[in-house]
Design a protein around this motif. Structure first.
Motif, PDB file in Angstrom:
ATOM      1  N   GLY A 199       0.795  -1.221   0.000  1.00  0.00           N
ATOM      2  CA  GLY A 199       0.000   0.000   0.000  1.00  0.00           C
ATOM      3  C   GLY A 199       0.823   1.263   0.000  1.00  0.00           C
ATOM      4  N   THR A 200       2.030   1.188   0.540  1.00  0.00           N
ATOM      5  CA  THR A 200       2.988   2.301   0.488  1.00  0.00           C
ATOM      6  C   THR A 200       4.304   1.724   0.001  1.00  0.00           C
ATOM      7  N   PRO A 201       4.583   1.799  -1.297  1.00  0.00           N
ATOM      8  CA  PRO A 201       5.727   1.100  -1.865  1.00  0.00           C
ATOM      9  C   PRO A 201       7.062   1.814  -1.623  1.00  0.00           C
ATOM     10  N   LEU A 202       7.440   1.857  -0.369  1.00  0.00           N
ATOM     11  CA  LEU A 202       8.711   2.450   0.060  1.00  0.00           C
ATOM     12  C   LEU A 202       9.136   1.703   1.315  1.00  0.00           C
ATOM     13  N   CYS A 203      10.434   1.397   1.429  1.00  0.00           N
ATOM     14  CA  CYS A 203      10.934   0.463   2.442  1.00  0.00           C
ATOM     15  C   CYS A 203      10.423   0.740   3.850  1.00  0.00           C
ATOM     16  N   CYS A 204      10.765   1.893   4.412  1.00  0.00           N
ATOM     17  CA  CYS A 204      10.498   2.155   5.821  1.00  0.00           C
ATOM     18  C   CYS A 204       9.010   2.205   6.146  1.00  0.00           C
ATOM     19  N   PRO A 205       8.189   2.962   5.395  1.00  0.00           N
ATOM     20  CA  PRO A 205       6.758   2.976   5.714  1.00  0.00           C
ATOM     21  C   PRO A 205       6.120   1.594   5.640  1.00  0.00           C
ATOM     22  N   PHE A 206       6.505   0.801   4.645  1.00  0.00           N
ATOM     23  CA  PHE A 206       5.970  -0.561   4.564  1.00  0.00           C
ATOM     24  C   PHE A 206       6.332  -1.343   5.819  1.00  0.00           C
ATOM     25  N   ARG A 207       7.582  -1.274   6.215  1.00  0.00           N
ATOM     26  CA  ARG A 207       8.042  -2.061   7.358  1.00  0.00           C
ATOM     27  C   ARG A 207       7.374  -1.627   8.655  1.00  0.00           C
ATOM     28  N   GLY A 208       7.164  -0.320   8.810  1.00  0.00           N
ATOM     29  CA  GLY A 208       6.450   0.139   9.998  1.00  0.00           C
ATOM     30  C   GLY A 208       5.043  -0.427  10.041  1.00  0.00           C
ATOM     31  N   SER A 209       4.354  -0.448   8.898  1.00  0.00           N
ATOM     32  CA  SER A 209       3.003  -1.009   8.835  1.00  0.00           C
ATOM     33  C   SER A 209       3.025  -2.519   9.007  1.00  0.00           C
ATOM     34  N   MET A 210       3.993  -3.170   8.417  1.00  0.00           N
ATOM     35  CA  MET A 210       4.145  -4.618   8.541  1.00  0.00           C
ATOM     36  C   MET A 210       4.266  -5.041  10.001  1.00  0.00           C
ATOM     37  N   LEU A 211       4.999  -4.269  10.781  1.00  0.00           N
ATOM     38  CA  LEU A 211       5.240  -4.613  12.175  1.00  0.00           C
ATOM     39  C   LEU A 211       4.076  -4.244  13.086  1.00  0.00           C
ATOM     40  N   THR A 212       3.443  -3.096  12.831  1.00  0.00           N
ATOM     41  CA  THR A 212       2.424  -2.577  13.749  1.00  0.00           C
ATOM     42  C   THR A 212       0.992  -2.835  13.303  1.00  0.00           C
ATOM     43  N   GLY A 213       0.798  -3.184  12.019  1.00  0.00           N
ATOM     44  CA  GLY A 213      -0.554  -3.333  11.513  1.00  0.00           C
ATOM     45  C   GLY A 213      -1.293  -2.013  11.403  1.00  0.00           C
ATOM     46  N   ARG A 214      -0.554  -0.905  11.319  1.00  0.00           N
ATOM     47  CA  ARG A 214      -1.144   0.427  11.228  1.00  0.00           C
ATOM     48  C   ARG A 214      -0.663   1.104   9.943  1.00  0.00           C
ATOM     49  N   TYR A 215      -1.520   1.965   9.386  1.00  0.00           N
ATOM     50  CA  TYR A 215      -1.148   2.673   8.169  1.00  0.00           C
ATOM     51  C   TYR A 215      -0.002   3.637   8.445  1.00  0.00           C
ATOM     52  N   PRO A 216       0.834   3.907   7.440  1.00  0.00           N
ATOM     53  CA  PRO A 216       2.062   4.676   7.674  1.00  0.00           C
ATOM     54  C   PRO A 216       1.860   6.014   8.368  1.00  0.00           C
ATOM     55  N   HIS A 217       0.770   6.720   8.063  1.00  0.00           N
ATOM     56  CA  HIS A 217       0.580   8.031   8.685  1.00  0.00           C
ATOM     57  C   HIS A 217       0.257   7.918  10.176  1.00  0.00           C
ATOM     58  N   LEU A 218       0.016   6.679  10.668  1.00  0.00           N
ATOM     59  CA  LEU A 218      -0.269   6.466  12.084  1.00  0.00           C
ATOM     60  C   LEU A 218       0.711   5.505  12.756  1.00  0.00           C
ATOM     61  N   SER A 219       1.602   4.901  11.979  1.00  0.00           N
ATOM     62  CA  SER A 219       2.463   3.844  12.511  1.00  0.00           C
ATOM     63  C   SER A 219       3.706   4.373  13.207  1.00  0.00           C
ATOM     64  N   SER A 220       3.977   5.673  13.096  1.00  0.00           N
ATOM     65  CA  SER A 220       5.200   6.375  13.515  1.00  0.00           C
ATOM     66  C   SER A 220       6.299   6.280  12.466  1.00  0.00           C
ATOM     67  N   VAL A 221       6.041   5.586  11.340  1.00  0.00           N
ATOM     68  CA  VAL A 221       7.035   5.471  10.265  1.00  0.00           C
ATOM     69  C   VAL A 221       6.394   5.904   8.946  1.00  0.00           C
ATOM     70  N   PRO A 222       6.130   7.203   8.763  1.00  0.00           N
ATOM     71  CA  PRO A 222       5.482   7.659   7.538  1.00  0.00           C
ATOM     72  C   PRO A 222       6.424   7.878   6.370  1.00  0.00           C
ATOM     73  N   ALA A 223       7.748   7.907   6.642  1.00  0.00           N
ATOM     74  CA  ALA A 223       8.689   8.329   5.606  1.00  0.00           C
ATOM     75  C   ALA A 223       9.959   7.501   5.675  1.00  0.00           C
TER      76      ALA A 223
END
Length: 468
Positions: free
Chosen positions: A53-77
């Motif tokens: 859903g967010t094709p960029l390394c860090c935001p994807f990984r933050g969502s992968m770990l937390t189950g939250r969308y990047p703008h809420l996962s603490s890893v938006p960028a």
């Protein structure tokens, strides 16, 4: 805590970087041979429409770990640090008595404000990540980020908790797999009654697109067949072929190591009680639409492989699931496979019933998946912009084959993927498709509201400009 750990299955995540879904032989790519992944697609469950859903390394990984969308996962960028307060999939497994391990690329420690980024000890290739910043993982052989697969360092904890840093021998994918297999073997010997959750995260096939010589020797740039949506521009086609030759070699090396892992599980007698989940954090454009790398919402960037093998498979009838499994869905789905209720903080959907039973009705699947790029790297000060999109967007892709993407205050892309799988005809501004655009726009608006996003869409579909 009353947890019957003996009956819980083990779980392994095999995470690779920048591998698009189309780049496997069972998906029809003539340039690559992936027999072990093909076998997983046959004797496991193949999510043929999975997306990043967010094709960029860090935001994807933050969502992968937390189950939250990047703008809420603490890893938006890119280089955003994962919050120490984030509840991750590893915390959930540990609470249920699992042993957890992370081996390989982490890439969510970020550029923390307390770090002096000019200090060579804080360089991403060698930085020591303290225990409290490891997302709940216990056993640890990892690095923050590295783009040199033949020159890769990992750090771990010594016997007394002291920092240990060592260079891997040979090619990263092989060496990290060695470490991972050693860990699995030790777990089976030291605590055979305790289930485990282990993550193997490798950087290839991410650029610089290299692999061991034996793999590279099988691929010649001039022989690479490009996708039909790579334009007839000499420079783009030559570059795409040159990069894809190494890309495919790296994927074949990944495939070889997937085979090693599954063979070792059988040798240890763990294969009938272990789920293996193979996926990538995003794809790679490789010249399609004249674009390279990731971040873009086109198919080559957002579609990822997602294969699951495990103990609940009862037959060898190919099981393909058309679910739009997204980055936020990976954690709750994995927990669901083990009978663990995902925490309320996770926004993703649990697809485990479609893995455990092939009889689950398709009409119960979500109708669309949310796409977003909250912060393109070009918008981050102090970074050399990566190739790709230079402004934020939001979008959706639907299960019936439509895609709609908008930039701030402006529609951008709309495709009928059923008729136009290579996305050659943009319908976003075609007057004959205004009604469909209104429908998709309304669906996108619902996603923005549901996920508490603040993105500003184009004017309302109720306005005169939207009426046909």
């Amino acid at each position: 805590m009353n947890v019957n750990v003996q009956q819980r299955p083990n779980v392994i995540w095999i995470l690779v970087d920048q591998m698009r879904a189309q780049a496997m032989s069972h998906r029809g790519d003539p340039n690559v041979s992936t027999p072990n992944l093909d076998r997983m697609a046959i004797d496991g469950v193949n999510f043929t429409q999975a997306v990043s859903g967010t094709p960029l390394c860090c935001p994807f990984r933050g969502s992968m770990l937390t189950g939250r969308y990047p703008h809420l996962s603490s890893v938006p960028a890119l280089n955003s640090p994962l919050s120490v307060d984030a509840v991750t999939v590893a915390h959930c497994f540990r609470d249920q008595g699992y042993r957890t391990a992370y081996i390989g690329k982490w890439h969510v420690d970020g550029n923390r404000p307390e770090l002096d980024m000019k200090d060579p000890r804080n360089n991403k290739e060698v930085r020591f990540i303290p225990r409290e910043r490891r997302g709940g993982f216990e056993d640890w052989w990892a690095y923050e980020n590295n783009n040199q697969p033949f020159h890769c360092y990992v750090h771990t904890d010594g016997p007394s908790g002291e920092e240990q840093l060592f260079r891997l021998n040979g090619y990263e994918t092989d060496a990290l797999t060695d470490l991972f297999l050693d860990w699995v073997k030790r777990r089976s010997e030291l605590a055979p009654e305790q289930p485990f959750f282990g993550v193997l995260s490798v950087q290839p096939p991410h650029d610089p697109y290299v692999a061991p010589a034996a793999d590279m020797s099988r691929h010649r740039a001039a022989n690479v067949e490009l996708r039909p949506n790579v334009p007839p521009v000499a420079g783009i086609r030559e570059r795409a072929q040159a990069e894809l030759a190494g890309y495919y070699a790296a994927i074949e090396r990944i495939d070889f190591n997937v085979g090693r892992i599954r063979d070792e599980l059988r040798r240890l007698g763990l294969d009938q009680n272990t789920y293996v989940v193979f996926f990538s954090d995003h794809g790679d454009m490789h010249g399609s639409h004249g674009q390279f790398r990731k971040m873009a919402p086109w198919e080559e960037s957002i579609r990822i492989p997602l294969l699951v093998s495990g103990p609940t498979r009862k037959s060898y009838k190919t099981q393909e699931c058309p679910a739009l499994l997204n980055h936020v869905d990976i954690a709750p789905t994995t927990l669901g496979l083990c009978g663990i209720q995902p925490p309320a903080s996770m926004q993703g959907f649990d697809y485990s019933p479609w893995i455990v039973s092939s009889n689950t009705p398709e009409q119960d699947l979500p109708e669309s998946a949310y796409l977003s790029l909250p912060v393109p790297t070009a918008m981050q000060t102090g970074l050399i912009p990566e190739e790709g999109i230079d402004r934020p967007y939001r979008g959706i892709v639907t299960r019936d084959g439509w895609k709609y993407v908008a930039m701030e205050s402006q529609p951008w892309l709309m495709y009928n993927l059923g008729e136009d799988p290579y996305e050659t005809v943009n319908l976003a501004y075609n007057v004959f498709y205004q009604a469909k655009r209104r429908e998709l726009h309304t669906m996108l608006l619902a996603w923005i509201e549901q996920t508490e996003d603040t993105f500003v869409l184009p004017q309302s579909p109720d306005s005169p400009a939207w009426k046909g």
